[in-house]
Enzyme design. Structure first.
Site, PDB file in Angstrom:
ATOM      1  N   ASP A  27      -9.267  20.054 -11.483  1.00 44.83           N
ATOM      2  CA  ASP A  27      -9.567  18.767 -12.103  1.00 44.83           C
ATOM      3  C   ASP A  27      -9.314  18.932 -13.604  1.00 44.83           C
ATOM      4  OD1 ASP A  27     -10.718  16.546 -13.317  1.00 44.83           O
ATOM      5  OD2 ASP A  27     -12.362  16.402 -11.879  1.00 44.83           O
ATOM      6  N   ARG A  48       0.842  -1.202   0.000  1.00 46.97           N
ATOM      7  CA  ARG A  48       0.000   0.000   0.000  1.00 46.97           C
ATOM      8  C   ARG A  48       0.876   1.250   0.000  1.00 46.97           C
ATOM      9  NH1 ARG A  48      -1.280   1.596   4.740  1.00 46.97           N
ATOM     10  NH2 ARG A  48      -2.046  -0.420   5.424  1.00 46.97           N
TER      11      ARG A  48
HETATM   12  C1  LIG Z   1     -14.917  10.633 -14.449  1.00 52.35           C
HETATM   13  C2  LIG Z   1     -14.550  11.891 -13.800  1.00 52.35           C
HETATM   14  C3  LIG Z   1     -14.230  11.931 -12.435  1.00 52.35           C
HETATM   15  C4  LIG Z   1     -14.339  10.719 -11.537  1.00 52.35           C
HETATM   16  O1  LIG Z   1     -13.394   9.739 -11.870  1.00 52.35           O
HETATM   17  P1  LIG Z   1     -13.589   8.164 -11.629  1.00 52.35           P
HETATM   18  O2  LIG Z   1     -12.324   7.594 -12.131  1.00 52.35           O
HETATM   19  O3  LIG Z   1     -14.808   7.743 -12.378  1.00 52.35           O
HETATM   20  O4  LIG Z   1     -13.772   7.984 -10.146  1.00 52.35           O
HETATM   21  C5  LIG Z   1     -13.844  13.144 -11.896  1.00 52.35           C
HETATM   22  N1  LIG Z   1     -13.792  14.266 -12.656  1.00 52.35           N
HETATM   23  C6  LIG Z   1     -14.096  14.262 -13.961  1.00 52.35           C
HETATM   24  C7  LIG Z   1     -14.015  15.539 -14.743  1.00 52.35           C
HETATM   25  C8  LIG Z   1     -14.497  13.083 -14.583  1.00 52.35           C
HETATM   26  O5  LIG Z   1     -14.828  13.103 -15.879  1.00 52.35           O
END
Ligand SMILES: *Cc1c(COP(=O)(O)O)cnc(C)c1O
Length: 385
Positions: A170, A46
């Site tokens: 993000d 981990r």
């Molecule tokens: C898909 C997505 C997520 C979440 O990711 P997962 O791998 O499905 O948990 C977060 N932010 C954006 C912009 C996404 O498209």
């Protein structure tokens, strides 16, 4: 190293024993110690795994950061970022975030006492007005999913420095090939590696990249203490996929541009959104932010458009053949989705209305197939609409 070279080589050394050019999958949970506490630097799976480390270093370099931390999903990465905070802390978030991010913040983190303001982060004044003494972080998704609204990273990073806040971005929708938020002054960049970074629709994963040692220490602690890490095989698949990231991203953008132009001309759609089109309301900002490492402008394969009813959208979605109707995005194969009933069904109706996510909205994740087949597919689906 230039980006395309780093995508292939960063974080990876030839295997010392065999010379294998690709890092092996270290499928093990523990490591032998020669005496109590005397170890090679690797103690437990981990905490450390060499395959995962190679992938983390690779993405850290592509994102112009210094430390990468891999997770078992994009949401696990977002969850870990929010565990930097404590009850009473306030976070300003882009109102139109990924549906799962909204659900996680409102239904889980609010229970633990974190406070959120949902703001249109394309509006700098709205952000400034939302800052309180308890504010600790601004969480931005740019461009947003699915509305493709941009936030000005340079301006928001400046605001964060002035108010001693962290800026987390993000960057899932563009990948580091088209946008590197740390270069604009962000502190944390994160991804669902499930999407463009892995790019082959066969892994669920997440990554956080930072450029400060203090923040790296905190996130590294959380990665181990919380434990939402990916398995070695998934890390290896992402590492394999990163080698073609620049090639794939160029192909996605080229196809998406042609499709966006075509949809824009078609009378069935009243709005077509793609940041590369001069008609995008924030095209000028896109040209400053969506830059490849070579300095060329471009976005990814995400295009959204709006027809005037749910029935029309349904009609088109049922008829598409090359585009698969499915959640997710960023894979080499073209996907199409109806956010209101699929990816964003967990976002309350009032919030969907506020951000303009109507029932007629269709989101294309344009893949890297031959453009003629993609155009023909859309053309036949639009017959009679
Ligand atoms: C898909 C997505 C997520 C979440 O990711 P997962 O791998 O499905 O948990 C977060 N932010 C954006 C912009 C996404 O498209």
């Amino acid at each position: 190293m230039k980006f395309a070279t780093a995508a292939i080589h960063a974080g990876q050394e030839k295997d010392a024993k065999t010379g294998a050019v690709i890092p092996p999958i270290f499928q093990n949970s523990t490591y032998a110690q020669s005496g109590p506490g005397e170890h090679t630097g690797y103690e437990y799976g981990r905490t450390q795994n060499p395959t995962r480390e190679a992938m983390e270093k690779n993405i850290a370099e592509l994102e112009s950061g210094t430390h990468g931390f891999a997770f078992s999903s994009g949401l696990a990465a977002i969850s870990t970022v929010s565990q930097l905070f404590k009850a009473g802390d306030h976070i300003i978030s882009t109102e139109n975030v990924y549906g799962g991010t909204y659900r996680f913040f409102t239904q889980i983190m609010e229970k633990f006492g974190l406070k959120f303001s949902w703001i249109d982060t394309s509006d700098l004044q709205a952000i400034a007005d939302a800052i309180t003494p308890a504010t600790k972080m601004i969480f931005v998704e740019t461009p947003t999913n699915p509305m493709l609204v941009l936030s000005d990273l340079t301006a928001i990073a400046r605001m964060c420095r002035e108010n001693n806040l962290l800026l987390a971005v993000d960057n899932t929708f563009l990948s580091p090939y088209f946008q590197r938020p740390l270069e604009f002054g962000a502190d944390i960049v994160l991804h669902s590696t499930t999407k463009y970074l892995n790019g082959h629709s066969d892994v669920i994963g997440g990554i956080i990249v930072v450029k400060s040692d203090t923040l790296a220490e905190k996130i590294g602690f959380l990665q181990n203490a919380v434990g939402a890490v990916p398995g070695p095989f998934d890390a290896w698949l992402v590492l394999r996929s990163l080698k073609t990231l620049p090639l794939r991203m160029k192909a996605h953008a080229k196809n998406a541009y042609k499709i966006a132009e075509f949809l824009q001309e078609h009378p069935a759609f009243h709005t077509v959104s793609y940041p590369d089109l001069p008609s995008h309301p924030q095209h000028a900002l896109a040209m400053k932010q969506h830059l490849t490492p070579e300095g060329h402008f471009g976005s990814s394969g995400m295009v959204t458009c709006i027809v005037d009813s749910f029935e029309k959208a349904q009609n088109i979605l049922r008829k598409l053949r090359v585009f698969t109707l499915a959640e997710s995005l960023g894979g080499v194969e073209s996907l199409v989705c109806h956010p209101a009933s699929m990816t964003h069904a967990s976002v309350p109706v009032e919030m969907r209305a506020k951000i303009g996510l109507s029932d007629g909205l269709i989101r294309f994740s344009v893949g890297v197939e031959d453009i003629d087949d993609l155009m023909q597919d859309i053309d036949q689906a639009l017959k009679g609409v």
